[in-house]
Design a protein around this motif. Structure first.
Motif, mmCIF file in Angstrom:
data_model
loop_
_atom_site.group_PDB
_atom_site.id
_atom_site.type_symbol
_atom_site.label_atom_id
_atom_site.label_comp_id
_atom_site.label_asym_id
_atom_site.label_seq_id
_atom_site.Cartn_x
_atom_site.Cartn_y
_atom_site.Cartn_z
ATOM 1 N N ASN B 160 34.227 35.703 40.979
ATOM 2 C CA ASN B 160 33.665 36.694 41.894
ATOM 3 C C ASN B 160 33.245 37.972 41.157
ATOM 4 O OD1 ASN B 160 33.010 38.121 44.186
ATOM 5 N ND2 ASN B 160 35.122 38.642 44.688
ATOM 6 N N LEU B 161 32.027 38.429 41.449
ATOM 7 C CA LEU B 161 31.499 39.603 40.750
ATOM 8 C C LEU B 161 31.855 40.915 41.437
ATOM 9 C CD1 LEU B 161 27.914 38.258 40.025
ATOM 10 C CD2 LEU B 161 29.747 38.596 38.366
ATOM 11 N N ARG B 162 32.234 40.825 42.701
ATOM 12 C CA ARG B 162 32.432 42.039 43.489
ATOM 13 C C ARG B 162 33.909 42.347 43.696
ATOM 14 N NH1 ARG B 162 29.602 45.687 43.780
ATOM 15 N NH2 ARG B 162 30.229 46.218 45.891
ATOM 16 N N PRO B 163 34.249 43.621 43.765
ATOM 17 C CA PRO B 163 35.650 43.952 44.052
ATOM 18 C C PRO B 163 35.984 43.705 45.519
ATOM 19 C CG PRO B 163 34.345 45.949 43.930
ATOM 20 C CD PRO B 163 33.417 44.828 43.570
ATOM 21 N N GLU B 259 48.092 41.143 33.393
ATOM 22 C CA GLU B 259 47.656 39.875 32.799
ATOM 23 C C GLU B 259 48.605 38.743 33.185
ATOM 24 O OE1 GLU B 259 46.700 40.080 28.680
ATOM 25 O OE2 GLU B 259 46.253 37.938 28.564
ATOM 26 N N GLU B 260 49.897 39.054 33.175
ATOM 27 C CA GLU B 260 50.890 38.051 33.544
ATOM 28 C C GLU B 260 50.690 37.598 34.992
ATOM 29 O OE1 GLU B 260 54.873 39.156 32.034
ATOM 30 O OE2 GLU B 260 55.551 38.078 33.813
ATOM 31 N N TYR B 261 50.424 38.586 35.862
ATOM 32 C CA TYR B 261 50.169 38.263 37.274
ATOM 33 C C TYR B 261 48.943 37.365 37.406
ATOM 34 C CZ TYR B 261 48.057 38.931 41.889
ATOM 35 O OH TYR B 261 47.443 38.707 43.092
ATOM 36 N N THR B 278 38.761 45.331 32.677
ATOM 37 C CA THR B 278 38.013 45.855 33.827
ATOM 38 C C THR B 278 38.931 45.972 35.049
ATOM 39 O OG1 THR B 278 36.108 44.658 32.983
ATOM 40 C CG2 THR B 278 35.937 45.487 35.245
ATOM 41 N N ILE B 279 39.737 44.935 35.256
ATOM 42 C CA ILE B 279 40.658 44.948 36.404
ATOM 43 C C ILE B 279 41.688 46.068 36.254
ATOM 44 C CG2 ILE B 279 42.492 43.621 37.559
ATOM 45 C CD1 ILE B 279 40.774 41.088 36.963
ATOM 46 N N LYS B 280 42.204 46.240 35.033
ATOM 47 C CA LYS B 280 43.192 47.302 34.787
ATOM 48 C C LYS B 280 42.579 48.679 35.010
ATOM 49 C CE LYS B 280 46.381 45.250 31.478
ATOM 50 N NZ LYS B 280 46.552 45.023 30.045
ATOM 51 N N ASP B 284 43.714 51.538 37.677
ATOM 52 C CA ASP B 284 44.094 52.908 37.329
ATOM 53 C C ASP B 284 43.295 53.932 38.120
ATOM 54 O OD1 ASP B 284 45.908 51.812 35.659
ATOM 55 O OD2 ASP B 284 44.731 52.095 33.821
ATOM 56 N N LEU B 285 41.995 53.634 38.316
ATOM 57 C CA LEU B 285 41.152 54.533 39.115
ATOM 58 C C LEU B 285 41.647 54.590 40.556
ATOM 59 C CD1 LEU B 285 37.472 53.795 38.015
ATOM 60 C CD2 LEU B 285 38.657 56.003 37.937
ATOM 61 N N LYS B 286 42.004 53.418 41.091
ATOM 62 C CA LYS B 286 42.501 53.342 42.462
ATOM 63 C C LYS B 286 43.773 54.175 42.606
ATOM 64 C CE LYS B 286 42.893 52.303 46.571
ATOM 65 N NZ LYS B 286 41.941 52.801 47.537
#
Lengths: 96, 297
Positions: B160-163, B259-261, B278-280, B284-286
């Motif tokens: 999936n490309l979208r959050p 990463e483990e999750y 990117t996910i991390k 952090d921004l959230k």
């Protein structure tokens, strides 16, 4: 009300409603055949913390004299209860 | 005293259903109904919970329950509440259980309308992050990078490309009386929120993360652990919105390893180091925004 197994399946057309409403909690089949492994509860080790009862997606674990017991008719053997048990009172046994 | 495993209603209202072993959605429905009791009227749109709960004559709800149109969960709740009120019946709770697709995609306008009218209903979204009932298609609540049948993982495009759509804050932005997020990994928190919501008049919304072993690619006994981990690693948060204020209920001292999750689930197994970064970063921004705008409790 807890849905429960009925002795009788609707067989004839007249027993099937001609509208979309029916009695709540009307069970006619068990889920036991889905299972490869079954949870066995060690009543000696069980401390009655009820975490397995709380986390069971099927609600098949019930209180039994300060400990817990399993309704094997509807247990699917997912193993969440074994993972959640802090005292190791549940082990998964292969179904034969 | 607040409800817990020992004081919860011993009756079961969702029993003998045909959900997959280890289903997180059925756990959320079961617990919510135990809190709300027999006088709750459940509305279920197309989705896993209606598919597994009503296989005539195997009817697995012990309380009144009805299947709605896919888009009409909230409008049917409105109708039930208005109809019973017109008959002078007051001791009931109209509660809807819709999946992520039935909430964030298909049922969004009906939900928005119900919140606008401030109908006295409780809407619970069990979020398993894709259309699991029809065989794992992407919904707008599928997270970035997740592999579904409509967002396959290949060499160039990796899932999936979208959050994930921010459904909780979209609902809260209506100025709803009560909204909350939850996870089946933190059931006591969920129980508390359902109990609180049942005592508030007006529209209530609870968004609960409910892992799907089939769609997420995890063992059936990992459902609760993975639902706990998604909160602990910071990719989901437990919060409430009440009286115009956002409240953060649970703040992990230190995030566990993202990463483990991710690598525990086959839907994320294809992700590269870069994707995980990117996910991390987005996490952090959230959390920067959460720390700024949400009050701790």
């Amino acid at each position: 009300m807890k849905p429960y197994l009925r002795d009788k399946l609707p067989q004839k057309l007249s027993e099937i409603p001609d509208f979309t409403a029916y009695e709540a909690g009307y069970l006619v089949t068990k889920n036991a055949g889905w299972r490869n492994v079954r949870p066995e509860i060690d009543k000696e080790k069980c401390v009655g913390c009820l975490q397995c009862y709380l986390h069971c997606p099927d609600g098949v674990i019930y209180k039994d004299n300060g400990k817990v017991a399993v309704d094997y008719d509807f247990c699917k053997g997912c193993g969440i209860c074994k993972k959640i048990c802090k005292v190791g009172a549940i082990r998964m046994e292969a179904e034969k | 005293m607040s409800l817990n495993a020992k004081t919860l209603n011993e009756e079961e209202f969702f029993y003998g259903h045909k959900a997959c072993a280890g289903c997180g959605g059925s756990l959320a429905v079961r617990i919510a109904l135990k809190v709300l009791g027999e006088r709750s009227i459940a509305v279920l749109p197309a989705g896993c919970m209606s598919a597994v709960g009503f296989n005539f004559p195997q009817l697995c709800f012990g309380n009144n329950a009805i299947i709605s149109t896919f888009a009409g969960t909230a409008s049917m709740l409105t109708g039930i509440e208005a109809g019973l009120r017109a008959q002078g019946i007051t001791d009931f709770q109209a509660v809807g259980f819709a999946g992520d697709g039935g909430t964030a995609d298909i049922g969004l306008q009906a939900l928005s309308g119900a919140i606008d009218r401030n109908d006295d209903i409780l809407y619970i979204c069990y979020d398993n992050e894709a259309y699991m009932n029809t065989g794992i298609q992407k919904s707008s609540l599928t997270p970035f990078g997740a592999k579904t049948t409509t967002t396959p993982a290949g060499k160039n495009i990796r899932g999936n490309l979208r959050p994930k759509k921010n459904m909780f804050e979209i609902v809260a932005a209506h100025g709803i009386p009560y909204a909350a997020t939850a996870s089946v990994g933190y059931l006591n928190d969920f129980i508390k929120k359902v109990e609180k919501a049942s005592k508030i008049r007006g529209t209530k919304y609870i968004h609960i993360i409910a892992p799907c072993p089939t769609g997420w690619g995890i063992p059936t006994d990992e459902t609760v652990n993975i639902a706990k981990e998604v909160v602990d690693c910071g990719l989901w948060y437990l919060a409430e919105y009440e009286n115009g204020e956002y409240i953060l209920n649970h703040k992990p001292k230190e995030f566990s390893d993202v990463e483990e999750y991710l690598k525990k689930q086959s839907r994320f197994r294809h992700l590269t180091e870069e994707d995980i970064e990117t996910i991390k970063r987005s996490r952090d921004l959230k959390w920067e925004a959460l720390n700024k705008n949400f009050r701790n409790n």
